[in-house]
Design a protein around this motif. Structure first.
Motif, PDB file in Angstrom:
ATOM      1  N   THR A  16       9.676   9.603  -0.166  1.00 10.70           N
ATOM      2  CA  THR A  16      10.241   9.852   1.171  1.00 10.70           C
ATOM      3  C   THR A  16       9.448   9.132   2.252  1.00 10.70           C
ATOM      4  O   THR A  16      10.020   8.503   3.153  1.00 10.70           O
ATOM      5  N   GLU A  17       8.111   9.240   2.170  1.00 15.50           N
ATOM      6  CA  GLU A  17       7.263   8.625   3.183  1.00 15.50           C
ATOM      7  C   GLU A  17       7.363   7.095   3.130  1.00 15.50           C
ATOM      8  O   GLU A  17       7.432   6.417   4.166  1.00 15.50           O
ATOM      9  N   SER A  18       7.385   6.524   1.916  1.00 15.73           N
ATOM     10  CA  SER A  18       7.515   5.072   1.769  1.00 15.73           C
ATOM     11  C   SER A  18       8.837   4.587   2.337  1.00 15.73           C
ATOM     12  O   SER A  18       8.884   3.581   3.064  1.00 15.73           O
ATOM     13  N   PHE A  19       9.898   5.304   2.017  1.00 12.92           N
ATOM     14  CA  PHE A  19      11.227   4.908   2.507  1.00 12.92           C
ATOM     15  C   PHE A  19      11.263   4.925   4.031  1.00 12.92           C
ATOM     16  O   PHE A  19      11.771   3.998   4.674  1.00 12.92           O
ATOM     17  N   LYS A  20      10.683   5.962   4.608  1.00 20.60           N
ATOM     18  CA  LYS A  20      10.697   6.105   6.063  1.00 20.60           C
ATOM     19  C   LYS A  20       9.903   4.983   6.736  1.00 20.60           C
ATOM     20  O   LYS A  20      10.375   4.340   7.691  1.00 20.60           O
ATOM     21  N   ARG A  21       8.702   4.723   6.240  1.00 19.51           N
ATOM     22  CA  ARG A  21       7.821   3.752   6.893  1.00 19.51           C
ATOM     23  C   ARG A  21       8.322   2.312   6.709  1.00 19.51           C
ATOM     24  O   ARG A  21       8.270   1.509   7.644  1.00 19.51           O
ATOM     25  N   ILE A  22       8.805   1.987   5.519  1.00 21.71           N
ATOM     26  CA  ILE A  22       9.302   0.622   5.283  1.00 21.71           C
ATOM     27  C   ILE A  22      10.576   0.380   6.094  1.00 21.71           C
ATOM     28  O   ILE A  22      10.757  -0.696   6.675  1.00 21.71           O
ATOM     29  N   SER A  23      11.447   1.384   6.153  1.00 21.82           N
ATOM     30  CA  SER A  23      12.678   1.241   6.947  1.00 21.82           C
ATOM     31  C   SER A  23      12.343   1.016   8.416  1.00 21.82           C
ATOM     32  O   SER A  23      12.962   0.185   9.093  1.00 21.82           O
ATOM     33  N   GLU A  24      11.342   1.762   8.906  1.00 21.42           N
ATOM     34  CA  GLU A  24      10.961   1.632  10.311  1.00 21.42           C
ATOM     35  C   GLU A  24      10.393   0.240  10.613  1.00 21.42           C
ATOM     36  O   GLU A  24      10.749  -0.401  11.605  1.00 21.42           O
ATOM     37  N   MET A  25       9.512  -0.265   9.723  1.00 18.71           N
ATOM     38  CA  MET A  25       8.952  -1.602   9.920  1.00 18.71           C
ATOM     39  C   MET A  25      10.034  -2.665   9.795  1.00 18.71           C
ATOM     40  O   MET A  25      10.070  -3.633  10.569  1.00 18.71           O
ATOM     41  N   LYS A  26      10.914  -2.508   8.855  1.00 18.66           N
ATOM     42  CA  LYS A  26      12.003  -3.466   8.630  1.00 18.66           C
ATOM     43  C   LYS A  26      12.879  -3.575   9.882  1.00 18.66           C
ATOM     44  O   LYS A  26      13.258  -4.678  10.288  1.00 18.66           O
ATOM     45  N   TYR A  82       0.842  -1.207   0.000  1.00 21.10           N
ATOM     46  CA  TYR A  82       0.000   0.000   0.000  1.00 21.10           C
ATOM     47  C   TYR A  82       0.873   1.251   0.000  1.00 21.10           C
ATOM     48  O   TYR A  82       0.613   2.209  -0.754  1.00 21.10           O
ATOM     49  N   TRP A  83       1.905   1.257   0.854  1.00 20.72           N
ATOM     50  CA  TRP A  83       2.804   2.416   0.886  1.00 20.72           C
ATOM     51  C   TRP A  83       3.496   2.610  -0.454  1.00 20.72           C
ATOM     52  O   TRP A  83       3.619   3.726  -0.948  1.00 20.72           O
ATOM     53  N   LEU A  84       3.957   1.518  -1.050  1.00 22.47           N
ATOM     54  CA  LEU A  84       4.660   1.606  -2.329  1.00 22.47           C
ATOM     55  C   LEU A  84       3.757   2.159  -3.433  1.00 22.47           C
ATOM     56  O   LEU A  84       4.227   2.883  -4.327  1.00 22.47           O
ATOM     57  N   LEU A  86      20.207   1.422  -0.547  1.00 23.25           N
ATOM     58  CA  LEU A  86      20.162   1.739  -1.977  1.00 23.25           C
ATOM     59  C   LEU A  86      19.122   0.882  -2.693  1.00 23.25           C
ATOM     60  O   LEU A  86      18.378   1.359  -3.563  1.00 23.25           O
ATOM     61  N   GLN A  87      19.051  -0.403  -2.329  1.00 21.95           N
ATOM     62  CA  GLN A  87      18.110  -1.301  -2.997  1.00 21.95           C
ATOM     63  C   GLN A  87      16.671  -1.012  -2.585  1.00 21.95           C
ATOM     64  O   GLN A  87      15.748  -1.199  -3.384  1.00 21.95           O
ATOM     65  N   LEU A  88      16.474  -0.576  -1.337  1.00 23.65           N
ATOM     66  CA  LEU A  88      15.124  -0.152  -0.933  1.00 23.65           C
ATOM     67  C   LEU A  88      14.701   1.067  -1.738  1.00 23.65           C
ATOM     68  O   LEU A  88      13.549   1.159  -2.195  1.00 23.65           O
ATOM     69  N   GLY A  89      15.635   2.003  -1.934  1.00 21.80           N
ATOM     70  CA  GLY A  89      15.341   3.156  -2.778  1.00 21.80           C
ATOM     71  C   GLY A  89      15.008   2.739  -4.198  1.00 21.80           C
ATOM     72  O   GLY A  89      14.089   3.290  -4.828  1.00 21.80           O
ATOM     73  N   SER A  90      15.720   1.734  -4.716  1.00 21.67           N
ATOM     74  CA  SER A  90      15.454   1.231  -6.060  1.00 21.67           C
ATOM     75  C   SER A  90      14.073   0.587  -6.143  1.00 21.67           C
ATOM     76  O   SER A  90      13.361   0.746  -7.140  1.00 21.67           O
ATOM     77  N   LEU A  91      13.682  -0.133  -5.070  1.00 19.00           N
ATOM     78  CA  LEU A  91      12.360  -0.757  -5.043  1.00 19.00           C
ATOM     79  C   LEU A  91      11.262   0.308  -5.090  1.00 19.00           C
ATOM     80  O   LEU A  91      10.300   0.185  -5.880  1.00 19.00           O
ATOM     81  N   ILE A  92      11.403   1.344  -4.262  1.00 20.60           N
ATOM     82  CA  ILE A  92      10.387   2.400  -4.234  1.00 20.60           C
ATOM     83  C   ILE A  92      10.345   3.139  -5.564  1.00 20.60           C
ATOM     84  O   ILE A  92       9.270   3.483  -6.075  1.00 20.60           O
ATOM     85  N   ALA A  93      11.513   3.370  -6.165  1.00 19.07           N
ATOM     86  CA  ALA A  93      11.566   4.049  -7.471  1.00 19.07           C
ATOM     87  C   ALA A  93      10.859   3.232  -8.545  1.00 19.07           C
ATOM     88  O   ALA A  93      10.176   3.791  -9.424  1.00 19.07           O
TER      89      ALA A  93
END
Length: 365
Positions: A284-294, A276-278, A344-351
């Motif tokens: 920025t918001e997706s990166f923050k929330r996924i990183s926090e859950m991870k 849903y976030w993706l 970097l790979q999380l950023g690539s996933l969101i991109a």
């Protein structure tokens, strides 16, 4: 399905004598069979390993074919291949028990080719065992059996040497090669064996076997927990039993959440939230929330990527956008396997999802 290359009649010899005890358990390596009286700490993978061909959970076409060949005294050299945990070793050990009964350990040589992989093993252990006379049961002479587990780990030189040993001792010895990747077995060996492919077990057979173990161990497993075990096993019965036993050691009730927590896999509801976030939040918001859950749940990014990939198949979108998105995630998973930076790979996933969202909007307009 089966692919029969060649069959070789077993030669009868009424004059065969008992061989000495040098071929006993001391030479056995690889996967062993649990015998009554072993401690309760025995892994369930071994404790509940099928003891006869009738007990093998699936692949009845293959099992019935091998059973018939064994009953007709026409057992060929065998090459069993396929993914882990699909019953290859259990099938051949059940064949050995049917052939030899109480003499089982004297008539079979088990080697794990990932350890004993060189040409010296073929020239010494295998050839010494194959060259000795086999036991005689009544009027029928029984051939001995050499089981080479993980045969795809053998060196090419060892495989070429084994080719000649198989030819030379066909009269009193049968070889059973077990591997995951048949393409790593040289054609000369493949042509001397009857090949059987063991596909991943379907969910029905995994479920039925797990229910048998759950009942025997008197476990508390709700339907959701059982479904989680089957899903995470991916057709691997060994993996399913290991997860079941590990979860039981950590929790009295084997719920869906307990199973995922024990294995470290993200829960389906977590994957839905991440997806849903993706699909809806900014980069920025997706990166923050996924990183926090991870971080909070101790999840591995590679597991998140795999689960999100499966979730993408459930989302309605044009096929070209879906294919591009899945290809992007496959590239990310590959880079993660090379130990590339997680952030970097999380950023690539969101991109990748950001591009997919833009393509979906463009397609809608």
């Amino acid at each position: 399905m089966t692919e029969v290359i060649s069959l070789m009649d077993i030669d009868d010899d009424d004059n065969n004598k008992l061989n000495n005890n040098s071929n006993s358990n001391s030479n056995n390596k690889g996967k062993n069979v649990v015998v009554p009286g072993e401690p309760k700490a025995t892994p369930w993978v071994e404790k509940y390993r099928p003891q006869s061909l009738a007990d093998v959970a699936a692949h009845r076409d293959i099992v019935d074919t091998i059973d018939r060949l064994t009953s007709e005294n026409r057992l060929p050299h065998l090459l069993l291949y396929g993914p882990p945990g699909t019953g290859k070793t259990s099938t051949i050990l059940a064949v050995a028990r049917k052939l030899y009964g109480a003499q089982y350990h004297n008539m079979i040589l088990e080697l794990n080719a990932s350890d004993d992989r060189g040409i010296d093993v073929v020239r010494q252990q295998i050839q010494d065992f194959a060259s000795t006379q086999s036991f005689s049961f009544g009027a029928k002479a029984s051939v001995k059996l050499i089981l080479l587990d993980e045969a795809d780990a053998m060196t090419k030189d060892a495989q070429f040497a084994l080719r000649r040993v198989i030819e030379k001792y066909t009269r009193n010895t049968r070889f059973a090669l077990i591997c995951n990747h048949v393409n790593k077995i040289i054609p000369a060996l493949q042509s001397r064996c009857t090949r059987f492919r063991f596909a991943p077990l379907d969910s029905f057979h995994v479920t039925e076997r797990l229910k048998h173990v759950i009942e025997a161990e008197k476990l508390d497993v709700p339907e959701a927990g059982l479904a989680a075990l089957v899903r995470l096993s991916n057709g691997d019965m060994r993996k399913a039993l290991n997860i079941l036993q590990s979860t039981h050691m950590a929790s009295q009730q084997i719920t869906e959440e307990a199973v995922y927590l024990c294995t470290g896999n993200p829960l389906p509801k977590d994957i839905e939230q991440i997806s849903y976030w993706l699909l809806n939040e900014s980069f920025t918001e997706s990166f923050k929330r996924i990183s926090e859950m991870k971080t909070r749940k101790g999840l591995a990014l590679v597991d998140i990527v795999r689960e999100v990939t499966m979730f993408v198949f459930k989302i309605k979108m044009p096929s070209d956008i879906r294919v591009q998105l899945i290809n992007d995630m496959a590239d990310i998973e590959y880079r993660l396997s090379l130990a590339c930076n997680d952030r970097l790979q999380l950023g690539s996933l969101i991109a990748s999802f950001t591009r997919a969202r833009s393509a979906l909007v463009a397609a809608a307009n």
